[in-house]
Design an enzyme around this catalytic site. Sequence first.
Site, short mmCIF file in Angstrom:
data_model
loop_
_atom_site.label_atom_id
_atom_site.label_comp_id
_atom_site.label_asym_id
_atom_site.label_seq_id
_atom_site.Cartn_x
_atom_site.Cartn_y
_atom_site.Cartn_z
CE1 TYR A 140 -3.77 2.44 0.79
CE2 TYR A 140 -2.28 3.31 2.45
CZ TYR A 140 -3.43 3.43 1.70
OH TYR A 140 -4.24 4.52 1.86
CE LYS A 144 -3.58 5.37 -1.40
NZ LYS A 144 -4.64 5.98 -2.26
#
Length: 248
Positions: A140, A144
């Site tokens: 993740y 990002k």
Amino acid sequence: MARFLITGSTDGLGRATAETLLDDGHDVVVHARSARRADAVADLTGRGADLVVVDLTDREAVLAAARGLDAGPPIDGVVHNAGVLSGPAVVPVNVVAPYLFTALLGSPTRHVYLSSGMHRGGTARLAGVDWSGTSATTSYSDSKLFVTTLSAAVAALWPGVQANAVDPGWVPTKMGGAGASDDLELGHRTQERLISDPAATSSGGYWFHDRQQDPHPAVLDAGFQDELLRALEDATGVALPVRPPRGR
């Protein structure tokens, strides 16, 4: 009034953003990943919002949806809100779908990409990334970092478009969990201002609760921006088009 697309708008920050923009009198296109999930925005479509249903893990479906939206009424801005926390869908949903909507929608003059403070723990390495989502190769935090870099690249390449990344904070949504400590209201106000306020003219920023912050150093590295755009073009067959400055 303007017309905005909000991805991932069936709950959490995306829904709150869509509700605020509708309340302000704007035209809004809400997004659901399936017909079943579309029931969650029935009240918003009942108020006049348009609906696009597309599973962002399905590359061909995203391409078709983006081209269909581009052929419809002009969209003035996109809040790239949809995201997942883990698994093979992390790259298709968090990175590839925002890239494709950015590349294929010709009318928006504002893009806001949902980032995270966790992007600072990401690794600026693209080797081995499975852009198709067949396997889970990317965290993740990495995703990002990539989408925050995409935002900076768009801002640098398209002077006629305002592109910004927003960290909404750790807010109590389905993704954040009930124990999240940040303010849900503050979690969506910055993207609403950046996408809709005529006085908001900033581009290329990384924002947290309406204040600009310094992102991961790789975000502003022109070499890494170019590497990311080449990788996304190679993976999708879609190039980020050249766009002239506004007014030309």
